[in-house]
Design an enzyme around this catalytic site. Structure first.
Site: not given
Ligand code: CAA
Length: 288
Positions: A96, A139, A142, A162
């Site tokens: 998400a 998500g 999911e 999460e």
């Molecule tokens: N939401 C919004 N933006 C996201 C994102 C997310 N879930 N995941 C990545 N991005 C964005 C980053 O903010 C970044 O944008 P900026 O360059 O503008 O800062 C861009 O995508 C690239 O990401 P990274 O620089 O972090 O890339 P990386 O290769 O270093 O890492 C990653 C990749 C491990 C996937 C890391 O981005 C990450 O941990 N993302 C979040 C994953 C996460 O926690 N997902 C769960 C979300 S909560 C959820 O999903 C709730 C539910 O159950 C519905």
């Protein structure tokens, strides 16, 4: 804005003749966050590609609303017999959209039933295949699990991180992951935020097949074509029966299966399938 890139002039004319204007706009119209096409030799596989590369396909509200519209359109399209959902080679979806969620309150979430519309993916009657390359996190994992079949690229990574954000999965992660891989691994992933790779996902039953990344989408389309060549009516009944295994007791599920099996005998396609076998020819299903 992304347009329906496979829309040739001939295709456009045929589609405009056979669909209502509304349906046409939905299936071939403009989408901002996804690319929508019909693929396969007979253009009978609906194809949805998430298209927010800079945000690793984070599932913002707009993207999931468009996903619902595209699924509605494919569901209503008599030519489409299966649907493939994919992302990019780097990310299926990184979850998400955290930036969009960051300032939400409990009151807003509860009163607006936040994320409820994501469920559309799991209520589609046509078979849906997730083709997962790269990150399928939160998500994103999911979303893949709402699909009926998951194919993974060799470098795919699945996880429910999460907990690292101070929250828990909110789109079925604790339920579908547990049913797919069992309690111990599901607990480990949900409680630590650790990820598993494609091979471990396959060994644990989350994924049915693993392919080299560059072959993943074409293999998913091939699977979609195989499914679409069967009766759409009977495929929907088969899907309903398998899904019932997640909801019902064994006795109830077996009863439902038996009723659906009996019901196939009311269809032309069951008659055609068995007649074709006896006559040693390929069945020609009419979805009736
Ligand atoms: N939401 C919004 N933006 C996201 C994102 C997310 N879930 N995941 C990545 N991005 C964005 C980053 O903010 C970044 O944008 P900026 O360059 O503008 O800062 C861009 O995508 C690239 O990401 P990274 O620089 O972090 O890339 P990386 O290769 O270093 O890492 C990653 C990749 C491990 C996937 C890391 O981005 C990450 O941990 N993302 C979040 C994953 C996460 O926690 N997902 C769960 C979300 S909560 C959820 O999903 C709730 C539910 O159950 C519905």
């Amino acid at each position: 804005m992304k347009f329906y890139s496979n829309c040739t002039a001939g295709h456009y004319t045929i589609m405009c003749k056979s669909f209502s204007a509304t349906l046409y706009n939905l299936s071939c119209g403009q989408y901002e966050y996804i690319v929508v096409e019909k693929r396969g030799e007979n253009k009978n596989v609906g194809f949805i590609q998430l298209n927010r590369p800079k945000a690793l396909n984070a599932l913002c509200d707009g993207l999931m609303t468009e996903m619902g519209k595209a699924l509605d359109a494919f569901e209503a399209d008599g030519d489409v017999g299966a649907i493939v959902i994919t992302g990019s080679e780097r990310a299926f979806a990184a979850g998400a959209d955290i930036k969009e969620m960051q300032n939400r309150t409990f009151q807003e979430n509860y009163s607006g039933n936040f994320l409820a519309h994501w469920n559309r993916v799991s209520t589609v009657r046509k078979p849906v295949i997730a083709a997962v390359n790269g990150f399928a996190l939160g998500g994103g994992c999911e979303l893949a699990m709402m699909c009926d079949i998951i194919y993974a690229g060799e470098k795919a990574q699945f996880g429910q991180p999460e907990i690292l954000l101070g929250t828990i999965p909110g789109a079925g992660g604790t339920q579908r992951l547990t049913r797919a891989v069992g309690k111990s691994l599901a607990m480990e992933l949900v409680l630590t935020g650790d990820r598993i790779g494609a091979q471990e996902a396959k060994q644990s039953g989350l994924v049915s097949k693993v392919f080299p990344a560059d072959q993943l989408v074409s293999e998913a389309i091939k699977c979609g074509e195989k499914i679409a060549s069967n009766s759409k009516l009977i495929s929907a009944m088969a899907k309903e029966a398998v899904n019932a295994a997640f909801e019902l007791t064994l006795a109830e599920g077996n009863r439902l299966e038996k009723r659906l099996f009996h019901a196939t005998f009311a269809t032309d396609d069951r008659k055609e399938g068995m007649t074709a076998f006896v006559e040693k020819r390929k069945a020609s299903f009419q979805d009736k």
